[in-house]
Design an enzyme around this catalytic site. Structure first.
Site, short mmCIF file in Angstrom:
data_model
loop_
_atom_site.label_atom_id
_atom_site.label_comp_id
_atom_site.label_asym_id
_atom_site.label_seq_id
_atom_site.Cartn_x
_atom_site.Cartn_y
_atom_site.Cartn_z
N ASP A 9 0.96 -1.24 0.08
CA ASP A 9 0.12 -0.32 -0.06
C ASP A 9 0.46 1.59 -0.20
OD1 ASP A 9 -1.91 1.82 0.17
OD2 ASP A 9 -1.81 2.12 2.42
N LEU A 10 0.43 2.05 -0.50
CA LEU A 10 0.99 3.49 -0.42
C LEU A 10 1.48 4.38 0.48
CD1 LEU A 10 3.33 5.56 -2.04
CD2 LEU A 10 1.01 6.78 -3.00
N ASP A 11 0.21 4.79 0.94
CA ASP A 11 -0.23 6.14 1.75
C ASP A 11 -0.41 5.71 3.42
OD1 ASP A 11 -1.37 8.37 0.24
OD2 ASP A 11 -3.04 7.51 0.01
N THR A 17 1.76 10.49 4.23
CA THR A 17 0.75 11.08 3.88
C THR A 17 -0.72 11.17 4.84
OG1 THR A 17 0.56 9.47 2.24
CG2 THR A 17 1.50 11.60 1.59
N LYS A 45 -9.66 5.39 6.41
CA LYS A 45 -7.92 4.94 5.88
C LYS A 45 -8.04 3.78 4.66
CE LYS A 45 -4.49 5.78 9.49
NZ LYS A 45 -4.04 5.71 10.50
N GLY A 46 -7.25 4.01 3.61
CA GLY A 46 -7.48 2.84 2.38
C GLY A 46 -8.76 2.54 1.76
N ARG A 49 -11.37 8.50 -2.21
CA ARG A 49 -11.88 9.67 -2.27
C ARG A 49 -13.60 9.56 -2.15
NH1 ARG A 49 -9.81 13.60 -6.20
NH2 ARG A 49 -7.15 11.93 -6.24
N SER A 114 -2.59 0.58 -4.07
CA SER A 114 -3.38 1.74 -3.66
C SER A 114 -4.00 2.41 -3.86
CB SER A 114 -1.56 2.83 -3.67
OG SER A 114 -2.52 4.41 -3.11
N ALA A 115 -5.23 3.02 -3.32
CA ALA A 115 -6.95 3.07 -3.98
C ALA A 115 -6.58 4.55 -4.18
CB ALA A 115 -7.59 3.31 -2.73
N SER A 116 -5.27 5.73 -4.20
CA SER A 116 -4.91 6.78 -4.18
C SER A 116 -4.96 6.76 -6.05
CB SER A 116 -3.53 7.56 -3.63
OG SER A 116 -3.81 8.63 -3.87
N ASN A 118 -3.85 9.46 -6.66
CA ASN A 118 -1.95 10.35 -6.71
C ASN A 118 -0.86 9.51 -6.81
OD1 ASN A 118 -3.37 13.51 -7.08
ND2 ASN A 118 -4.29 12.53 -4.76
N LYS A 145 -11.08 -0.07 -1.87
CA LYS A 145 -10.63 -1.18 -0.36
C LYS A 145 -11.65 -1.88 0.40
CE LYS A 145 -6.11 -0.61 -0.75
NZ LYS A 145 -4.90 -0.48 -0.24
N GLU A 169 -0.20 -3.27 4.64
CA GLU A 169 -1.15 -2.09 4.43
C GLU A 169 -0.77 -1.76 6.36
OE1 GLU A 169 -3.69 -0.64 3.36
OE2 GLU A 169 -4.19 -1.41 1.92
N ASP A 170 -1.21 0.03 5.55
CA ASP A 170 -1.74 0.23 6.93
C ASP A 170 -2.98 0.44 7.65
OD1 ASP A 170 -2.14 2.24 5.54
OD2 ASP A 170 -2.30 3.86 7.16
#
Ligand code: BG6
Ligand code: MG
Length: 216
Positions: A9-11, A17, A45-46, A49, A114-116, A118, A145, A169-170
């Site tokens: 995962d990214l964020d 972030t 989280k995850g 948007r 990632s869900a982002s 960005n 997710k 994952e966080d």
């Protein structure tokens, strides 16, 4: 070819972030006349948007037209992008940069899930793009997710079956996604939030090459 691959995962896993997403959403909530705590933010989280906004509007008991919602989505992202405009490697989470370079050197495949929307912009700012065997983000999926879609696509792209993928994952939603996709789940954060993960590490400094190799 290593027996297992890793999907990051990214964020909140690669880069710090998660706090900026929270600041930007909190401002939207405050402008709408209510507040929400960092604890409540765990549920965002995850999450995509659009779904994050739906969650907030429900929490604030606010009904808006689609046009008004679209304006808030644009405003949240503008605020978020301004918060990360100066982002560089110093915002990476402890040990992650070294780990990614070591995995790459050891020829262990890893992908981004990632869900982002960005995500690519952030990987570019961190000079990490070329290390990843595949990048799957919010622009590539139709289901967010906790649906496993983002990880399933990532696994397919790097040619590993789900059970041989280790997901880092966080978020609670991300751990649920990994588990329902039959992948090995590693949560970064508290046992209280991520207790359904196969493994829970306190923070990324515990996510070492030695730990990952023990799962391979
Ligand atoms: C996830 C974050 O990675 O991406 C969420 O954990 C965020 O907080 C989601 O809402 C979507 O991100 P973006 O950048 O497309 O708004
Ligand atoms: Mg995350």
């Amino acid at each position: 070819m290593a027996k297992k691959a890793i999907i990051f995962d990214l964020d909140g896993v690669i880069v710090d972030t998660a706090k900026y997403h929270y600041i930007a959403w909190r401002k939207i909530a405050n402008d709408l006349g209510f507040d929400f705590s960092e604890k409540e933010n765990e549920a965002l989280k995850g999450v995509s948007r659009v779904q994050s906004l739906e969650y907030l509007l429900e929490k604030g008991d606010i009904d808006l037209s689609q046009t008004e919602k679209d304006k808030l989505l644009v405003s949240k992202n503008e605020q978020y992008l301004s918060l990360i405009s100066d982002m560089d490697e110093s915002e990476m989470l402890p040990g992650i940069q070294e780990l990614l370079f070591a995995l790459h050197k050891a020829k262990i495949s890893f992908a981004l899930g990632s869900a982002s929307k960005n995500a690519r912009r952030i990987l570019e700012a961190l000079h990490l793009t070329d290390l990843f065997s595949a990048i799957v983000d919010g622009t590539n999926v139709s289901k967010a997710k906790p649906d496993p879609e983002v990880f399933v696509i990532a696994a397919r792209k790097i040619c590993y079956v789900p059970k041989n993928c280790i997901v880092i994952e966080d978020s609670k939603a991300g751990i649920e996604a990994a588990n329902s996709g039959n992948m090995i789940s590693v949560g970064i954060g508290s046992e209280e939030v991520l207790g359904t993960a196969d493994y829970v590490l306190k923070d990324t400094s515990e996510l070492t090459m030695k730990f990952l190799k023990s799962l391979m």
